[in-house]
Design a protein around this motif. Structure first.
Motif, mmCIF file in Angstrom:
data_model
loop_
_atom_site.group_PDB
_atom_site.id
_atom_site.type_symbol
_atom_site.label_atom_id
_atom_site.label_comp_id
_atom_site.label_asym_id
_atom_site.label_seq_id
_atom_site.Cartn_x
_atom_site.Cartn_y
_atom_site.Cartn_z
ATOM 1 N N TRP A 133 0.822 -1.210 0.000
ATOM 2 C CA TRP A 133 0.000 0.000 0.000
ATOM 3 C C TRP A 133 0.853 1.257 0.000
ATOM 4 C CZ3 TRP A 133 1.247 2.698 4.367
ATOM 5 C CH2 TRP A 133 1.592 1.994 5.522
ATOM 6 N N ILE A 168 -3.728 3.715 -1.435
ATOM 7 C CA ILE A 168 -3.862 2.773 -2.547
ATOM 8 C C ILE A 168 -3.392 1.411 -2.050
ATOM 9 C CG2 ILE A 168 -3.208 2.185 -4.906
ATOM 10 C CD1 ILE A 168 -2.548 5.114 -5.361
ATOM 11 N N TYR A 216 -2.770 -2.679 -2.916
ATOM 12 C CA TYR A 216 -2.438 -3.492 -4.081
ATOM 13 C C TYR A 216 -2.753 -4.953 -3.797
ATOM 14 C CZ TYR A 216 0.140 0.582 -5.764
ATOM 15 O OH TYR A 216 0.488 1.848 -6.172
ATOM 16 N N ASN A 274 -1.614 -7.086 -8.572
ATOM 17 C CA ASN A 274 -1.278 -5.674 -8.753
ATOM 18 C C ASN A 274 -2.499 -4.817 -9.113
ATOM 19 O OD1 ASN A 274 0.846 -3.815 -8.412
ATOM 20 N ND2 ASN A 274 1.077 -3.578 -10.616
ATOM 21 N N LYS A 279 -5.313 -2.236 -8.208
ATOM 22 C CA LYS A 279 -5.325 -1.133 -7.254
ATOM 23 C C LYS A 279 -6.721 -0.938 -6.669
ATOM 24 C CE LYS A 279 -1.638 1.398 -9.629
ATOM 25 N NZ LYS A 279 -1.271 2.665 -10.323
ATOM 26 N N TYR A 315 -8.620 1.841 -4.170
ATOM 27 C CA TYR A 315 -8.406 3.190 -3.645
ATOM 28 C C TYR A 315 -9.314 3.431 -2.436
ATOM 29 C CZ TYR A 315 -6.216 3.860 -8.203
ATOM 30 O OH TYR A 315 -5.417 3.726 -9.322
#
Length: 202
Positions: free
Chosen positions: A78, A102, A104, A108, A110, A112
């Protein structure tokens, strides 16, 4: 009967230098000494100001901007930003304002997160998010009043009412857990809502 006067000896240039240079040296040293005195006095009497860091009686220090990245085995888990962070003495906690994170997943992807407030454990890197918590995934948006992040299992969870929605669907539940490494969300307790065929919860 005239009087005889002996002429006064004329000081040679070399003798003048021998007298003049020490005088000039003494004057320069005096001026330097006075300057150093006033500089030290002014420094001691003026509080030291450090930009973007404020001392607080109830905290170790207050940062006007915090940015932090957490990695595990070289992989980013993060990235965190906050407009301010108050580091509490002897509590291993940072009180955050205007939080932006963010997360992960293992693939990978994302995820938010934003919230008005947050609490970061500076030792474990577990976090709590409070007030107007919004999580934006690729396929949905989640809203809740409280959310927690547990670093060791790399999950985000809420033990209070949550709402998930996209443009056509809305789902409510009493609690939820998102397993970030598996990119999987589990809803629990009185799950209800309006579903569309296109609504997708990983």
């Amino acid at each position: 009967m005239g009087e005889n006067f002996e002429p006064l000896p004329v000081m040679s240039i070399s003798n003048k230098k021998k007298v003049l240079y020490p005088l000039i040296g003494a004057l320069v040293c005096s001026l330097i000494g006075v300057g150093i005195y006033f500089y030290i006095s002014a420094t001691l009497n003026t509080p030291l100001t450090i930009r973007d860091i404020d001392m607080d009686s109830g905290a170790a220090l207050k940062l006007n901007l915090l940015e932090q990245v957490s990695k595990k085995n070289g992989i980013t888990e993060w990235k965190l930003k906050a407009s301010s962070a108050t580091l509490l003495k002897e509590e291993n906690r940072a009180i955050l304002k205007d939080v932006d994170v963010i997360f992960y997943t293992r693939e990978n992807t994302k995820i938010y997160l934003t919230s008005d407030e947050g609490i970061l454990n500076t030792q474990t890197h577990d976090m709590s998010f409070l007030k107007n918590v919004i999580v934006r995934h690729e396929t949905y948006t989640l809203r809740t009043d409280q959310l927690h992040y547990d670093k060791k299992p790399h999950i985000i969870r809420s033990d209070v009412h949550v709402t998930l929605e996209d443009r056509e669907s809305i789902i409510e539940a009493d609690s939820m857990v998102t397993q970030l490494n598996q990119n999987k969300t589990i809803l629990k307790g009185h799950v209800k809502g309006k579903f569309s065929e296109k609504f997708n919860i990983p």
